[in-house]
Design a protein around this motif. Structure first.
Motif, PDB file in Angstrom:
ATOM      1  N   HIS A 163       7.151 -15.662  17.962  1.00  0.00           N
ATOM      2  CA  HIS A 163       7.798 -16.170  16.755  1.00  0.00           C
ATOM      3  C   HIS A 163       7.454 -17.646  16.630  1.00  0.00           C
ATOM      4  CE1 HIS A 163      10.655 -16.437  13.468  1.00  0.00           C
ATOM      5  NE2 HIS A 163      11.135 -17.540  14.021  1.00  0.00           N
ATOM      6  N   VAL A 164       7.342 -18.115  15.378  1.00  0.00           N
ATOM      7  CA  VAL A 164       6.998 -19.518  15.119  1.00  0.00           C
ATOM      8  C   VAL A 164       8.003 -20.099  14.134  1.00  0.00           C
ATOM      9  CG1 VAL A 164       5.245 -21.139  14.321  1.00  0.00           C
ATOM     10  CG2 VAL A 164       4.554 -19.014  15.465  1.00  0.00           C
ATOM     11  N   THR A 165       8.467 -21.306  14.423  1.00  0.00           N
ATOM     12  CA  THR A 165       9.319 -22.044  13.501  1.00  0.00           C
ATOM     13  C   THR A 165       8.644 -23.373  13.174  1.00  0.00           C
ATOM     14  OG1 THR A 165      11.348 -21.084  14.418  1.00  0.00           O
ATOM     15  CG2 THR A 165      11.580 -23.112  13.145  1.00  0.00           C
ATOM     16  N   GLY A 166       8.480 -23.645  11.882  1.00  0.00           N
ATOM     17  CA  GLY A 166       7.949 -24.920  11.424  1.00  0.00           C
ATOM     18  C   GLY A 166       9.077 -25.787  10.891  1.00  0.00           C
ATOM     19  N   ILE A 167       9.127 -27.025  11.323  1.00  0.00           N
ATOM     20  CA  ILE A 167      10.207 -27.933  10.931  1.00  0.00           C
ATOM     21  C   ILE A 167       9.603 -29.183  10.306  1.00  0.00           C
ATOM     22  CG2 ILE A 167      12.182 -29.294  11.731  1.00  0.00           C
ATOM     23  CD1 ILE A 167      12.314 -27.326  14.135  1.00  0.00           C
ATOM     24  N   ASP A 168      10.110 -29.550   9.127  1.00  0.00           N
ATOM     25  CA  ASP A 168       9.631 -30.762   8.470  1.00  0.00           C
ATOM     26  C   ASP A 168      10.737 -31.310   7.577  1.00  0.00           C
ATOM     27  OD1 ASP A 168       6.487 -31.862   8.056  1.00  0.00           O
ATOM     28  OD2 ASP A 168       7.947 -32.588   6.595  1.00  0.00           O
ATOM     29  N   ILE A 169      10.753 -32.618   7.399  1.00  0.00           N
ATOM     30  CA  ILE A 169      11.758 -33.259   6.555  1.00  0.00           C
ATOM     31  C   ILE A 169      11.417 -33.130   5.078  1.00  0.00           C
ATOM     32  CG2 ILE A 169      10.633 -35.530   6.545  1.00  0.00           C
ATOM     33  CD1 ILE A 169      13.424 -36.785   6.767  1.00  0.00           C
ATOM     34  N   ASP A 170      10.142 -32.877   4.781  1.00  0.00           N
ATOM     35  CA  ASP A 170       9.640 -32.907   3.409  1.00  0.00           C
ATOM     36  C   ASP A 170       9.590 -31.500   2.814  1.00  0.00           C
ATOM     37  OD1 ASP A 170       8.438 -33.980   1.065  1.00  0.00           O
ATOM     38  OD2 ASP A 170       6.465 -33.393   1.822  1.00  0.00           O
TER      39      ASP A 170
END
Length: 238
Positions: free
Chosen positions: A73-80
C-alpha cells in the motif's frame, strides 16, 4: 520490473505546470526516481510487499513508482491540494487499461493502491499509523531554512524500516550529523551520488538548466518502543 521499464512508465507522468516557489516544488524526474526506488527494492527489499509513504509527494512520482514495484500500500502526503490532484490524475492514467506491449508484450490493467492525504508534514498525526518505508524528495531548505530536516525528522518517526531521501551533496556532513544526533536515525548511509537536472522553472532562474549533485540517502530509524507499537501498530491508511 526492470529499471528501464520503471523509468519508461514514470516518464509518462504529468509534471507541475505552475510550481510554487515557496514550497520548492521541483519535479522528481523519471531517471532519478526510478533509480531511487529500484535501489530501495533490489538492494534492500524495502518496497515490494511493504507499506510505503511518500512525504511531500508532489505530482506523485515516487508514490507511483512504489506502487509499480508492488508495494502493499502507498500513501502520498502533500500540503498542496493542486499537487495531490495531479498525483491522482497520474495514478488514474496508469490504472486505465493501457497496451503496454512496448514494455511487457501484453495488455493489462494496472491497479495502483495509493491513498493521497493533504497535510502539512509538521502536523502529521502519527498516532495509530505505521509505515515500513518512507520515500521522499524534500525541499532543500533554500526558501525556508530547516524544511529539509523537518521532513527527515518526521520520516524517521513514521518509518519502521527505512527512509530514502534526496539531499544536496554539499550538505552531506550536516545531514549525517543531524540525522544521527537529532532525528532518531540509527544509521545514515549515502548509497550513491546522482545528478539532478533542474530545468528553468522560476523567474529568478537565469540558466535554462542547472545540474545539481544530490545524495541518495538510506536512513534506518531507531526501533519504536514495543508497547507503543502494540498499541498503535496499524498499517497506514486514512
Amino acid at each position: 520490473m526492470k529499471l528501464k521499464q520503471l523509468e519508461g512508465l514514470l516518464g509518462g507522468l504529468t509534471q507541475f505546470s505552475n510550481p510554487k516557489v515557496e514550497l520548492e516544488q521541483y519535479a522528481t524526474g523519471p531517471h532519478i526516481a526510478s533509480r531511487m526506488l529500484y535501489t530501495a527494492e533490489n538492494s534492500f527489499g524495502d518496497i515490494t510487499g511493504k507499506v510505503v509513504a511518500d512525504f511531500g509527494c508532489g505530482c506523485g512520482t515516487l508514490a507511483v513508482a512504489s506502487a509499480l514495484l508492488d508495494a502493499e500500500h502507498v500513501t502520498g502526503i502533500d500540503i498542496d491540494l493542486q499537487s495531490l490532484e495531479l498525483a491522482q490524475e497520474n495514478a488514474d492514467d496508469l490504472e486505465v487499461c493501457h497496451c503496454l506491449g512496448f514494455f511487457y508484450n501484453c495488455c493489462f490493467s494496472l491497479k495502483l493502491d495509493i491513498d493521497l492525504i493533504q497535510c502539512d508534514i509538521k502536523n502529521l498525526n502519527l498516532k495509530g499509523l505505521l509505515v515500513d518505508t518512507v520515500v521522499m524528495n524534500p525541499p532543500f531548505g533554500t526558501k525556508r531554512n530547516g524544511a529539509d530536516m523537518e521532513f527527515l525528522s518526521m520520516g524517521l518517526k513514521a518509518a519502521s524500516q527505512a527512509v530514502y531521501s534526496l539531499h544536496k551533496t554539499s550538505t552531506r556532513e550536516y545531514i549525517k550529523k543531524a540525522a544521527l544526533r537529532n532525528c532518531n536515525a540509527l544509521s545514515a548511509e549515502v548509497l550513491c551520488e546522482l545528478r539532478y537536472d533542474l530545468p528553468q522553472t522560476y523567474e529568478f532562474h537565469k540558466k535554462k538548466e542547472v545540474d545539481v549533485a544530490v545524495d541518495l540517502w538510506r536512513f534506518v530509524p531507531r526501533a519504536r518502543d514495543e508497547s507503543t507499537a502494540e498499541r498503535h501498530g496499524n498499517k497506514m491508511r486514512p
